[in-house]
Design a protein around this motif. Structure first.
Motif, PDB file in Angstrom:
ATOM      1  N   ALA A  84       0.822  -1.214   0.000  1.00 29.11           N
ATOM      2  CA  ALA A  84       0.000   0.000   0.000  1.00 29.11           C
ATOM      3  C   ALA A  84       0.852   1.258   0.000  1.00 29.11           C
ATOM      4  N   LYS A  85       2.156   1.121   0.174  1.00 32.85           N
ATOM      5  CA  LYS A  85       3.088   2.247   0.226  1.00 32.85           C
ATOM      6  C   LYS A  85       2.721   3.220   1.332  1.00 32.85           C
ATOM      7  N   HIS A  86       2.513   2.680   2.524  1.00 35.55           N
ATOM      8  CA  HIS A  86       2.335   3.573   3.650  1.00 35.55           C
ATOM      9  C   HIS A  86       2.984   3.005   4.907  1.00 35.55           C
ATOM     10  N   PHE A  87       3.346   3.906   5.808  1.00 34.38           N
ATOM     11  CA  PHE A  87       3.972   3.532   7.075  1.00 34.38           C
ATOM     12  C   PHE A  87       3.484   4.469   8.164  1.00 34.38           C
ATOM     13  N   SER A  88       3.493   3.972   9.379  1.00 29.98           N
ATOM     14  CA  SER A  88       2.880   4.707  10.492  1.00 29.98           C
ATOM     15  C   SER A  88       3.765   4.667  11.725  1.00 29.98           C
ATOM     16  N   LEU A  89       3.672   5.730  12.514  1.00 26.90           N
ATOM     17  CA  LEU A  89       4.363   5.829  13.799  1.00 26.90           C
ATOM     18  C   LEU A  89       3.325   5.723  14.902  1.00 26.90           C
ATOM     19  N   HIS A  90       3.613   4.873  15.885  1.00 24.16           N
ATOM     20  CA  HIS A  90       2.716   4.700  17.017  1.00 24.16           C
ATOM     21  C   HIS A  90       3.492   5.016  18.291  1.00 24.16           C
ATOM     22  N   ILE A  91       2.952   5.934  19.088  1.00 21.92           N
ATOM     23  CA  ILE A  91       3.550   6.237  20.386  1.00 21.92           C
ATOM     24  C   ILE A  91       2.513   5.886  21.448  1.00 21.92           C
ATOM     25  N   THR A  92       2.872   4.990  22.338  1.00 17.76           N
ATOM     26  CA  THR A  92       1.952   4.593  23.406  1.00 17.76           C
ATOM     27  C   THR A  92       2.336   5.281  24.721  1.00 17.76           C
ATOM     28  N   GLU A  93       1.371   5.317  25.642  1.00 17.29           N
ATOM     29  CA  GLU A  93       1.595   5.894  26.980  1.00 17.29           C
ATOM     30  C   GLU A  93       2.299   7.259  26.871  1.00 17.29           C
ATOM     31  N   THR A  94       1.722   8.152  26.107  1.00 20.76           N
ATOM     32  CA  THR A  94       2.376   9.431  25.815  1.00 20.76           C
ATOM     33  C   THR A  94       2.667  10.230  27.081  1.00 20.76           C
ATOM     34  N   GLN A  95       3.768  10.973  27.003  1.00 23.58           N
ATOM     35  CA  GLN A  95       4.234  11.799  28.124  1.00 23.58           C
ATOM     36  C   GLN A  95       4.432  13.233  27.630  1.00 23.58           C
ATOM     37  N   PRO A  96       4.433  14.201  28.533  1.00 27.88           N
ATOM     38  CA  PRO A  96       4.595  15.610  28.101  1.00 27.88           C
ATOM     39  C   PRO A  96       5.832  15.832  27.238  1.00 27.88           C
ATOM     40  N   GLU A  97       6.909  15.109  27.511  1.00 27.14           N
ATOM     41  CA  GLU A  97       8.140  15.296  26.732  1.00 27.14           C
ATOM     42  C   GLU A  97       8.041  14.748  25.311  1.00 27.14           C
ATOM     43  N   ASP A  98       6.942  14.077  24.993  1.00 29.94           N
ATOM     44  CA  ASP A  98       6.724  13.637  23.615  1.00 29.94           C
ATOM     45  C   ASP A  98       6.235  14.782  22.725  1.00 29.94           C
ATOM     46  N   SER A  99       5.839  15.894  23.328  1.00 28.03           N
ATOM     47  CA  SER A  99       5.381  17.051  22.550  1.00 28.03           C
ATOM     48  C   SER A  99       6.527  17.578  21.686  1.00 28.03           C
ATOM     49  N   ALA A 100       6.284  17.645  20.377  1.00 30.76           N
ATOM     50  CA  ALA A 100       7.302  18.068  19.413  1.00 30.76           C
ATOM     51  C   ALA A 100       6.677  17.988  18.020  1.00 30.76           C
ATOM     52  N   VAL A 101       7.486  18.303  17.007  1.00 28.68           N
ATOM     53  CA  VAL A 101       7.071  18.073  15.614  1.00 28.68           C
ATOM     54  C   VAL A 101       7.733  16.780  15.138  1.00 28.68           C
ATOM     55  N   TYR A 102       6.957  15.903  14.549  1.00 34.74           N
ATOM     56  CA  TYR A 102       7.454  14.624  14.054  1.00 34.74           C
ATOM     57  C   TYR A 102       7.406  14.614  12.529  1.00 34.74           C
ATOM     58  N   PHE A 103       8.504  14.151  11.932  1.00 40.03           N
ATOM     59  CA  PHE A 103       8.595  14.045  10.482  1.00 40.03           C
ATOM     60  C   PHE A 103       8.829  12.599  10.087  1.00 40.03           C
ATOM     61  N   CYS A 104       8.079  12.145   9.095  1.00 34.94           N
ATOM     62  CA  CYS A 104       8.417  10.886   8.442  1.00 34.94           C
ATOM     63  C   CYS A 104       9.259  11.221   7.220  1.00 34.94           C
ATOM     64  N   ALA A 105       9.989  10.235   6.725  1.00 33.49           N
ATOM     65  CA  ALA A 105      10.807  10.431   5.537  1.00 33.49           C
ATOM     66  C   ALA A 105      10.941   9.107   4.807  1.00 33.49           C
ATOM     67  N   ALA A 106      11.217   9.207   3.524  1.00 36.02           N
ATOM     68  CA  ALA A 106      11.488   8.017   2.717  1.00 36.02           C
ATOM     69  C   ALA A 106      12.753   8.271   1.913  1.00 36.02           C
ATOM     70  N   GLU A 107      13.539   7.217   1.751  1.00 40.24           N
ATOM     71  CA  GLU A 107      14.772   7.346   0.996  1.00 40.24           C
ATOM     72  C   GLU A 107      14.479   7.084  -0.472  1.00 40.24           C
ATOM     73  N   PHE A 108      14.876   8.028  -1.315  1.00 43.98           N
ATOM     74  CA  PHE A 108      14.732   7.862  -2.754  1.00 43.98           C
ATOM     75  C   PHE A 108      16.116   7.792  -3.368  1.00 43.98           C
ATOM     76  N   GLY A 109      16.794   6.685  -3.190  1.00 42.49           N
ATOM     77  CA  GLY A 109      18.104   6.487  -3.807  1.00 42.49           C
ATOM     78  C   GLY A 109      19.267   7.047  -3.031  1.00 42.49           C
ATOM     79  N   ASN A 110      20.230   6.220  -2.690  1.00 39.06           N
ATOM     80  CA  ASN A 110      21.505   6.643  -2.087  1.00 39.06           C
ATOM     81  C   ASN A 110      21.375   7.671  -0.968  1.00 39.06           C
ATOM     82  N   GLU A 111      20.573   7.341   0.018  1.00 42.22           N
ATOM     83  CA  GLU A 111      20.483   8.136   1.241  1.00 42.22           C
ATOM     84  C   GLU A 111      19.983   9.550   1.029  1.00 42.22           C
ATOM     85  N   LYS A 112      19.226   9.765  -0.008  1.00 42.99           N
ATOM     86  CA  LYS A 112      18.547  11.045  -0.209  1.00 42.99           C
ATOM     87  C   LYS A 112      17.142  10.916   0.358  1.00 42.99           C
ATOM     88  N   LEU A 113      16.853  11.712   1.386  1.00 41.58           N
ATOM     89  CA  LEU A 113      15.559  11.632   2.049  1.00 41.58           C
ATOM     90  C   LEU A 113      14.588  12.688   1.525  1.00 41.58           C
TER      91      LEU A 113
END
Lengths: 113, 111
Positions: free
Chosen positions: B70-99
């Protein structure tokens, strides 16, 4: 073991000037990539250096150039600065093969006035 | 082309609850999918990554799942804590470590 280190952390330049940013990769890594991150956006790939040569390049003008030294450290140069070049510039290091873990430095904040 | 879409753009969850962030990518040849956490004024910090020969990977409260068909991936964070507050980025590599990065998710944990 030091991670990816970048300098300077912050700098302010005037339109039309030139800037050089520096990066030392994580110990043992031989590949350095540079990214530009505008405020509120994800990082955008500028180019990558491997074995002292530019191996691949993103959609950035020729005003953006770079260099990699024999010790794998790298510089990013930007000429004829524009206001739109204001961003966080990130250096990433890795081991030069597809699928390897990629680590980022803390970045250099560039403000063009 | 090389494209990564990320949803949602903002997410607020009660402390202790779970958070899920989803990404899709365009190139079926991609084989490496890292997730980064970025706090204000700092560079992206790698929190977990997954390669195409694995369907799921877990590290304490953080897990990532990958569906190559399906070409999709997901991040799951359980038991969240205040220090988890931030901006999260997903990335995919398209050839030779280019994200190519997603547009980011601003996660806020409500105490």
């Amino acid at each position: 073991d030091a991670g990816v280190t970048q300098s300077p952390t912050h700098l302010i330049k005037t339109r039309g000037q030139q800037v050089t940013l520096r990066c030392s990769p994580k110990s043992g890594h031989d590949t350095v990539s540079w990214y530009q991150q505008a405020l509120g956006q994800g990082p955008q790939f500028i180019f990558q250096y491997y074995e002292e040569e530019e191996r691949q390049r993103g959609n950035f003008p020729d005003r953006f150039s770079g260099h990699q030294f024999p010790n794998y450290s790298s510089e990013l140069n930007v000429n004829a600065l524009l206001l739109g070049d204001s961003a966080l510039y990130l250096c990433a290091s890795s081991l030069g093969q597809s699928g390897n873990t990629i680590y980022f430095g803390e970045g250099s904040w560039l403000t063009v006035v | 082309g090389e494209n990564v879409e990320q949803h949602p753009s903002t997410l607020s969850v009660q402390e202790g609850d779970s958070a899920v962030i989803k990404c899709t990518y365009s190139d079926s040849a991609s084989n490496y999918f890292p997730w980064y956490k970025q706090e204000l004024g700092k560079g992206p910090q790698l929190i977990i990554d997954i390669r195409s020969n694995v369907g799921e990977k877990k590290d304490q409260r953080i897990a990532v799942t990958l569906n190559k068909t399906a070409k999709h991936f997901s991040l799951h964070i359980t038991e969240t804590q205040p220090e988890d507050s931030a901006v999260y980025f997903c990335a995919a590599e398209f050839g030779n470590e280019k994200l190519t990065f997603g547009t980011g998710t601003r996660l806020t944990i409500i105490p």
